[in-house]
Scaffold this motif. Structure first.
Motif, PDB file in Angstrom:
ATOM      1  N   ALA A  21      17.353  -0.250   5.275  1.00 26.16           N
ATOM      2  CA  ALA A  21      16.473  -0.741   5.855  1.00 26.16           C
ATOM      3  C   ALA A  21      14.973  -0.614   4.763  1.00 26.16           C
ATOM      4  O   ALA A  21      14.010  -1.616   4.786  1.00 26.16           O
ATOM      5  CB  ALA A  21      15.733   0.747   6.759  1.00 26.16           C
ATOM      6  N   ASP A  22      14.679   0.257   3.922  1.00 23.08           N
ATOM      7  CA  ASP A  22      13.721   0.262   2.631  1.00 23.08           C
ATOM      8  C   ASP A  22      13.997  -0.984   2.234  1.00 23.08           C
ATOM      9  O   ASP A  22      12.841  -2.051   2.042  1.00 23.08           O
ATOM     10  CB  ASP A  22      13.736   1.262   1.617  1.00 23.08           C
ATOM     11  N   ARG A  23      15.334  -1.989   1.742  1.00 21.75           N
ATOM     12  CA  ARG A  23      15.147  -2.844   1.719  1.00 21.75           C
ATOM     13  C   ARG A  23      14.615  -4.610   1.906  1.00 21.75           C
ATOM     14  O   ARG A  23      13.212  -5.453   1.302  1.00 21.75           O
ATOM     15  CB  ARG A  23      16.163  -3.742   0.379  1.00 21.75           C
ATOM     16  N   VAL A  24      14.686  -4.473   3.224  1.00 20.48           N
ATOM     17  CA  VAL A  24      14.027  -5.119   4.386  1.00 20.48           C
ATOM     18  C   VAL A  24      12.763  -4.810   4.071  1.00 20.48           C
ATOM     19  O   VAL A  24      11.518  -5.923   4.316  1.00 20.48           O
ATOM     20  CB  VAL A  24      14.624  -5.049   5.496  1.00 20.48           C
ATOM     21  N   SER A  40      11.565   5.078   5.519  1.00 23.07           N
ATOM     22  CA  SER A  40      11.665   4.297   4.392  1.00 23.07           C
ATOM     23  C   SER A  40       9.936   3.359   3.741  1.00 23.07           C
ATOM     24  O   SER A  40       9.515   3.587   4.877  1.00 23.07           O
ATOM     25  CB  SER A  40      12.484   2.640   5.355  1.00 23.07           C
ATOM     26  N   PRO A  41       9.779   4.634   2.408  1.00 20.46           N
ATOM     27  CA  PRO A  41       8.389   3.909   2.344  1.00 20.46           C
ATOM     28  C   PRO A  41       8.542   2.492   2.077  1.00 20.46           C
ATOM     29  O   PRO A  41       7.272   2.340   2.562  1.00 20.46           O
ATOM     30  CB  PRO A  41       9.129   4.172   0.877  1.00 20.46           C
ATOM     31  N   GLY A  42       9.414   1.598   2.864  1.00 21.93           N
ATOM     32  CA  GLY A  42       8.670  -0.274   2.982  1.00 21.93           C
ATOM     33  C   GLY A  42       7.645   0.041   3.893  1.00 21.93           C
ATOM     34  O   GLY A  42       7.067  -1.015   4.652  1.00 21.93           O
ATOM     35  N   ALA A  43       8.480   0.587   4.820  1.00 21.96           N
ATOM     36  CA  ALA A  43       7.764   0.525   6.611  1.00 21.96           C
ATOM     37  C   ALA A  43       7.506   1.004   7.012  1.00 21.96           C
ATOM     38  O   ALA A  43       6.219   0.579   7.299  1.00 21.96           O
ATOM     39  CB  ALA A  43       9.541   0.748   7.981  1.00 21.96           C
ATOM     40  N   GLU A 103       0.934   1.370   8.011  1.00 28.18           N
ATOM     41  CA  GLU A 103      -0.130   1.892   7.085  1.00 28.18           C
ATOM     42  C   GLU A 103      -0.878   0.763   6.651  1.00 28.18           C
ATOM     43  O   GLU A 103      -2.568   0.651   7.020  1.00 28.18           O
ATOM     44  CB  GLU A 103       0.157   2.550   5.730  1.00 28.18           C
ATOM     45  N   ARG A 104      -0.628  -1.044   6.409  1.00 26.46           N
ATOM     46  CA  ARG A 104      -1.510  -2.016   5.710  1.00 26.46           C
ATOM     47  C   ARG A 104      -1.697  -1.865   7.929  1.00 26.46           C
ATOM     48  O   ARG A 104      -3.089  -2.379   8.110  1.00 26.46           O
ATOM     49  CB  ARG A 104      -0.497  -2.835   5.618  1.00 26.46           C
ATOM     50  N   LEU A 105      -0.721  -2.593   8.777  1.00 24.98           N
ATOM     51  CA  LEU A 105      -1.323  -2.519   9.719  1.00 24.98           C
ATOM     52  C   LEU A 105      -2.195  -1.744  10.652  1.00 24.98           C
ATOM     53  O   LEU A 105      -3.612  -2.131  11.271  1.00 24.98           O
ATOM     54  CB  LEU A 105       0.030  -2.331  11.193  1.00 24.98           C
ATOM     55  N   LEU A 106      -1.937  -0.911  10.283  1.00 26.30           N
ATOM     56  CA  LEU A 106      -3.634   0.787  10.793  1.00 26.30           C
ATOM     57  C   LEU A 106      -4.604   0.502  10.088  1.00 26.30           C
ATOM     58  O   LEU A 106      -5.393   0.508  10.493  1.00 26.30           O
ATOM     59  CB  LEU A 106      -2.534   2.059  10.438  1.00 26.30           C
TER      60      LEU A 106
END
Length: 211
Positions: free
Chosen positions: A55-58, A112-115, A120-123
């Protein structure tokens, strides 16, 4: 070939694409790698850890693609354009993987840190737009959920049902508006318009002085 975490993730994603979450197992991943299941545990402790890595990779690939898209925007781009850039690249990123939307949907649950970076960026984008704090979380979650749901429909492989001319005519008569709308837009156009509709709804939450 030497086992590595990256090779195990590759194999895990291939198995996931074929069998879904419930069919994914360390044994099946090992078989795809022509290895013993026990040898995988040296690199990845269990199935849950593997799902998190997948999940983190995606999500990380989607985050990086979004970063590039944002960098390419005009400096004067408003918050709606920044949201659109993030979601368009997110859609394209997860479409590259069979099962990508499912992994993305599950990725916050496995921390997942990526998710979490995507959220975070959307917020942050919604905060800068002036969306009240009480609505930012639901707004960002709705935007991400829209992307995953849209791609799930795109990747579905439902059987095609043959429709006779008489049946088609009956459907047009019974559901004229629905039939008229079918096929009028490409999937890209439909997605872009849907994101803009969501942004229009979110904009109503912003104080008039901030719009």
């Amino acid at each position: 070939m030497k086992l590595t975490v990256e090779r195990i993730i590759d194999a895990g994603m291939a198995v996931f694409a074929e069998t879904g979450y419930h069919g994914l197992s360390m044994r099946r991943v090992a078989q795809r790698l022509d290895a013993q299941a026990g040898s995988l545990y040296y690199h990845v402790p269990n199935k849950s850890a593997l799902v998190q890595l997948m999940a983190d990779r995606v999500a990380r690939q989607a985050y990086d693609a979004g970063t590039t898209a944002l960098d390419e925007l005009d400096p004067g781009a408003d918050w709606r354009q920044r949201i659109e850039a993030q979601l368009v690249t997110l859609r394209h990123s997860i479409r590259r993987h069979a099962g990508g939307p499912v992994m993305l949907a599950d990725s916050p649950k496995v921390l997942s840190p990526g998710a979490l970076s995507l959220m975070e960026r959307l917020l942050e984008t919604l905060r800068e737009a002036g969306v009240p704090a009480a609505h930012r979380g639901v707004g960002a979650d709705a935007l991400l959920s829209h992307v995953t749901g849209f791609v799930l429909q795109e990747q579905s492989q439902s059987p095609t049902v043959a429709v006779s001319a008489d049946d088609a005519a009956a459907l047009r008569e019974r559901f004229p508006m629905t039939v008229a709308e079918a096929g009028t837009l490409t999937e890209d156009e439909k997605f872009t318009r849907s994101v803009r509709l969501l942004c229009a709804g979110i904009e109503t939450l912003i104080e008039p002085t901030r719009r």
